[in-house]
Design a protein around this motif. Sequence first.
Motif, PDB file in Angstrom:
ATOM      1  N   TYR A 143      -3.827   6.909  -1.620  1.00 20.86           N
ATOM      2  CA  TYR A 143      -4.171   8.033  -0.747  1.00 20.86           C
ATOM      3  C   TYR A 143      -5.657   8.388  -0.815  1.00 20.86           C
ATOM      4  CZ  TYR A 143       0.553   9.368   0.737  1.00 20.86           C
ATOM      5  OH  TYR A 143       1.783   9.399   1.337  1.00 20.86           O
ATOM      6  N   ARG A 144      -6.234   8.327  -2.005  1.00 15.96           N
ATOM      7  CA  ARG A 144      -7.646   8.702  -2.107  1.00 15.96           C
ATOM      8  C   ARG A 144      -8.514   7.767  -1.279  1.00 15.96           C
ATOM      9  NH1 ARG A 144     -11.063  11.873  -4.419  1.00 15.96           N
ATOM     10  NH2 ARG A 144      -9.414  12.973  -5.516  1.00 15.96           N
ATOM     11  N   ALA A 145      -8.215   6.481  -1.318  1.00 20.10           N
ATOM     12  CA  ALA A 145      -9.002   5.516  -0.548  1.00 20.10           C
ATOM     13  C   ALA A 145      -8.790   5.690   0.951  1.00 20.10           C
ATOM     14  CB  ALA A 145      -8.637   4.095  -0.961  1.00 20.10           C
ATOM     15  N   LEU A 146      -7.578   6.066   1.337  1.00 15.76           N
ATOM     16  CA  LEU A 146      -7.245   6.168   2.761  1.00 15.76           C
ATOM     17  C   LEU A 146      -7.535   7.537   3.350  1.00 15.76           C
ATOM     18  CD1 LEU A 146      -3.804   4.331   2.641  1.00 15.76           C
ATOM     19  CD2 LEU A 146      -5.945   3.418   3.550  1.00 15.76           C
ATOM     20  N   PHE A 147      -7.266   8.587   2.571  1.00 15.80           N
ATOM     21  CA  PHE A 147      -7.324   9.942   3.110  1.00 15.80           C
ATOM     22  C   PHE A 147      -8.305  10.857   2.388  1.00 15.80           C
ATOM     23  CE2 PHE A 147      -2.687   8.667   3.544  1.00 15.80           C
ATOM     24  CZ  PHE A 147      -2.857   8.131   4.816  1.00 15.80           C
ATOM     25  N   GLY A 148      -8.980  10.318   1.370  1.00 11.13           N
ATOM     26  CA  GLY A 148      -9.968  11.121   0.672  1.00 11.13           C
ATOM     27  C   GLY A 148      -9.398  12.084  -0.343  1.00 11.13           C
ATOM     28  N   LYS A 149      -8.121  12.011  -0.619  1.00 12.48           N
ATOM     29  CA  LYS A 149      -7.505  12.889  -1.610  1.00 12.48           C
ATOM     30  C   LYS A 149      -6.340  12.162  -2.264  1.00 12.48           C
ATOM     31  CE  LYS A 149      -6.681  16.158   1.351  1.00 12.48           C
ATOM     32  NZ  LYS A 149      -6.166  17.415   1.959  1.00 12.48           N
ATOM     33  N   SER A 150      -6.081  12.485  -3.520  1.00 11.88           N
ATOM     34  CA  SER A 150      -5.047  11.778  -4.276  1.00 11.88           C
ATOM     35  C   SER A 150      -3.638  12.217  -3.924  1.00 11.88           C
ATOM     36  CB  SER A 150      -5.277  11.978  -5.784  1.00 11.88           C
ATOM     37  OG  SER A 150      -6.518  11.457  -6.170  1.00 11.88           O
ATOM     38  N   ALA A 151      -3.506  13.423  -3.410  1.00 14.55           N
ATOM     39  CA  ALA A 151      -2.178  13.941  -3.076  1.00 14.55           C
ATOM     40  C   ALA A 151      -2.297  14.870  -1.876  1.00 14.55           C
ATOM     41  CB  ALA A 151      -1.583  14.687  -4.270  1.00 14.55           C
ATOM     42  N   PRO A 152      -1.266  14.947  -1.056  1.00 15.35           N
ATOM     43  CA  PRO A 152      -1.302  15.848   0.102  1.00 15.35           C
ATOM     44  C   PRO A 152      -1.332  17.302  -0.333  1.00 15.35           C
ATOM     45  CG  PRO A 152       0.885  14.905  -0.174  1.00 15.35           C
ATOM     46  CD  PRO A 152      -0.007  14.179  -1.122  1.00 15.35           C
ATOM     47  N   ALA A 153      -1.862  18.160   0.538  1.00 12.23           N
ATOM     48  CA  ALA A 153      -2.001  19.577   0.205  1.00 12.23           C
ATOM     49  C   ALA A 153      -0.684  20.335   0.303  1.00 12.23           C
ATOM     50  CB  ALA A 153      -3.041  20.216   1.120  1.00 12.23           C
ATOM     51  N   GLY A 154       0.272  19.804   1.023  1.00  9.33           N
ATOM     52  CA  GLY A 154       1.556  20.481   1.184  1.00  9.33           C
ATOM     53  C   GLY A 154       2.548  19.564   1.864  1.00  9.33           C
ATOM     54  N   MET A 155       3.726  20.090   2.160  1.00  8.80           N
ATOM     55  CA  MET A 155       4.769  19.265   2.745  1.00  8.80           C
ATOM     56  C   MET A 155       4.381  18.735   4.123  1.00  8.80           C
ATOM     57  SD  MET A 155       7.149  18.649   0.704  1.00  8.80           S
ATOM     58  CE  MET A 155       8.228  17.895   1.932  1.00  8.80           C
ATOM     59  N   ALA A 156       3.721  19.565   4.919  1.00 10.25           N
ATOM     60  CA  ALA A 156       3.342  19.122   6.264  1.00 10.25           C
ATOM     61  C   ALA A 156       2.400  17.927   6.184  1.00 10.25           C
ATOM     62  CB  ALA A 156       2.687  20.268   7.032  1.00 10.25           C
ATOM     63  N   GLU A 157       1.413  18.011   5.299  1.00  9.10           N
ATOM     64  CA  GLU A 157       0.475  16.899   5.159  1.00  9.10           C
ATOM     65  C   GLU A 157       1.158  15.695   4.520  1.00  9.10           C
ATOM     66  OE1 GLU A 157      -4.158  16.916   4.513  1.00  9.10           O
ATOM     67  OE2 GLU A 157      -3.161  17.196   2.576  1.00  9.10           O
ATOM     68  N   VAL A 196       0.818  -1.211   0.000  1.00 11.60           N
ATOM     69  CA  VAL A 196       0.000   0.000   0.000  1.00 11.60           C
ATOM     70  C   VAL A 196       0.853   1.263   0.000  1.00 11.60           C
ATOM     71  CG1 VAL A 196      -1.711   1.328   1.301  1.00 11.60           C
ATOM     72  CG2 VAL A 196      -1.923  -1.165   1.137  1.00 11.60           C
ATOM     73  N   PHE A 197       1.868   1.300   0.878  1.00 13.64           N
ATOM     74  CA  PHE A 197       2.675   2.515   1.037  1.00 13.64           C
ATOM     75  C   PHE A 197       4.073   2.398   0.417  1.00 13.64           C
ATOM     76  CE2 PHE A 197      -0.280   2.532   4.663  1.00 13.64           C
ATOM     77  CZ  PHE A 197      -0.825   3.795   4.551  1.00 13.64           C
ATOM     78  N   ASN A 198       4.514   1.236   0.085  1.00 12.68           N
ATOM     79  CA  ASN A 198       5.848   0.780  -0.310  1.00 12.68           C
ATOM     80  C   ASN A 198       6.773   0.770   0.912  1.00 12.68           C
ATOM     81  OD1 ASN A 198       7.527   3.161  -0.122  1.00 12.68           O
ATOM     82  ND2 ASN A 198       7.149   3.706  -2.259  1.00 12.68           N
ATOM     83  N   GLU A 199       7.954   0.212   0.765  1.00 10.50           N
ATOM     84  CA  GLU A 199       8.823  -0.029   1.921  1.00 10.50           C
ATOM     85  C   GLU A 199       9.366   1.249   2.543  1.00 10.50           C
ATOM     86  OE1 GLU A 199      11.795  -2.833   0.814  1.00 10.50           O
ATOM     87  OE2 GLU A 199      10.378  -4.514   0.698  1.00 10.50           O
ATOM     88  N   ASN A 200       9.280   2.362   1.824  1.00 13.75           N
ATOM     89  CA  ASN A 200       9.731   3.642   2.373  1.00 13.75           C
ATOM     90  C   ASN A 200       8.563   4.570   2.711  1.00 13.75           C
ATOM     91  OD1 ASN A 200      12.593   3.189   2.153  1.00 13.75           O
ATOM     92  ND2 ASN A 200      12.355   3.383  -0.071  1.00 13.75           N
ATOM     93  N   ALA A 201       7.366   4.004   2.676  1.00 10.60           N
ATOM     94  CA  ALA A 201       6.147   4.762   3.010  1.00 10.60           C
ATOM     95  C   ALA A 201       5.986   6.004   2.138  1.00 10.60           C
ATOM     96  CB  ALA A 201       6.151   5.149   4.493  1.00 10.60           C
ATOM     97  N   GLN A 202       6.364   5.904   0.879  1.00  9.25           N
ATOM     98  CA  GLN A 202       6.331   7.076  -0.002  1.00  9.25           C
ATOM     99  C   GLN A 202       5.286   6.987  -1.113  1.00  9.25           C
ATOM    100  OE1 GLN A 202      10.596   7.032  -1.047  1.00  9.25           O
ATOM    101  NE2 GLN A 202      10.747   9.049  -0.091  1.00  9.25           N
ATOM    102  N   SER A 203       4.634   5.845  -1.258  1.00  6.40           N
ATOM    103  CA  SER A 203       3.667   5.702  -2.345  1.00  6.40           C
ATOM    104  C   SER A 203       2.342   6.378  -1.995  1.00  6.40           C
ATOM    105  CB  SER A 203       3.416   4.220  -2.638  1.00  6.40           C
ATOM    106  OG  SER A 203       2.374   4.073  -3.589  1.00  6.40           O
ATOM    107  N   ASN A 204       1.823   7.169  -2.926  1.00  5.97           N
ATOM    108  CA  ASN A 204       0.517   7.811  -2.723  1.00  5.97           C
ATOM    109  C   ASN A 204      -0.576   7.142  -3.557  1.00  5.97           C
ATOM    110  OD1 ASN A 204       1.088   8.615  -5.304  1.00  5.97           O
ATOM    111  ND2 ASN A 204       1.093  10.813  -4.889  1.00  5.97           N
ATOM    112  N   LYS A 205      -0.292   5.937  -4.023  1.00  8.03           N
ATOM    113  CA  LYS A 205      -1.213   5.209  -4.899  1.00  8.03           C
ATOM    114  C   LYS A 205      -2.598   5.051  -4.292  1.00  8.03           C
ATOM    115  CE  LYS A 205      -1.706   0.718  -7.231  1.00  8.03           C
ATOM    116  NZ  LYS A 205      -1.051  -0.608  -7.471  1.00  8.03           N
TER     117      LYS A 205
END
Length: 396
Positions: free
Chosen positions: A192-206, A181-190
């Motif tokens: 995100y929409r299913a998990l967080f309701g959006k395809s990409a974070p709004a900024g660096m903090a998110e 789901v996240f890949n081994e470095n927790a960097q995949s956003n594949k």
Amino acid sequence: MSQLTVADRTFLEAALQLGGGYVLDFTNSSFAQFFDALGIDIFEERYAEYGTSKANRLRAFWKLGTELEVSASLAALADYVQAKRIAEGYDAVPEEHEARIREIASSLAGTSSPRPTLSGATTTEATVSKNLISIEIHEDIYSHIERYLATDDYFHAVEESYKVVREKLRELTGSEKSTDVFNENAQSNKHYRALFGKSAPAGMAEADFFRGIGYLHLGVQFLRNEKAHSLATFVEPNLAIHYISLASLAYDLITRFLSEEAVAEIEEIVRAKRKSYRSVRAFYADFEDGKWLQGISLPASVQSASARRLLKTRWLEEADLTKSYDHSNMVFMRLELVVDELTEADLDLLIDLPTEDSYGNHQEAGMWPFLEFVQRRDPGKLSERAKKRLAEFAAR
């Protein structure tokens, strides 16, 4: 989606004279031109959700439009009224009503941040006394592991809590492995929409926050792997609670977001169910005791307690009993889906809602069987006012 309150919508319904399907003195052509100047095609199919009249399209626009779009349209309507008053002596909308329309427009403009997702601020509680922390484990996890905790079987309590997390991950994304789901470095956003309701974070903090959630789930996966490949052994209770708390946090953080698509999907399920009944009698025969809920299949993203609380809050804010009998029915149907999250205060809020349209016609339908359903489900939820209302219904 705009956040017009019930009070604002009720006022605007009357001020803009939406009765009979009309909006002020607009023709279809002038209504289209008015919105075209705002960059909006008001005769687009999506705005026919409540019907094809100008009034119904405006109501749908208030629901589907952004804060800025609705704010701009209300300000333009106030300008339109003012211009006609000056040029033609138009007096259908008093000046104080025009001023109120501008106030509502300004209020929306001041809260114009988009709402692509619903997010819950509080799903569990905690108390602290020096180094002793008492926390509330997420109820979806606790209900599954309660039997193990009751017998001090902490090994299986931990293992099963991690299984709950992985199963929820599978429901939402199709895979229970966080490395997928996240890949081994927790960097995949594949996903995100299913998990967080959006395809990409709004900024660096998110982005950092979402990646942190990924690492948390990676931890659950590898800690669970260790348990899955070991014989059941004694786990010290304090350590077990730490493990379970980790699972609770991981679960919580992927069940507190709802996309607009998920909300729209469940609302369409309710709408389709209501329309499936061929008569009012057939509907109430099922609605009175909750039979209509049988066979309802909800999306995985709205099955957690966190999601139900978010939906409850949203649906209470949007509840409107002044539109039509059918709409009121659907308000109560939605709330029956989240009945376990309702409180006495929520029921009092419903009782206080206006029920008459701009013509003085009563449009509430379904309150009585809804309150009876709540009473059967959990008598303790009924406030004194709700009990009184039920008694009034019964005495009719």
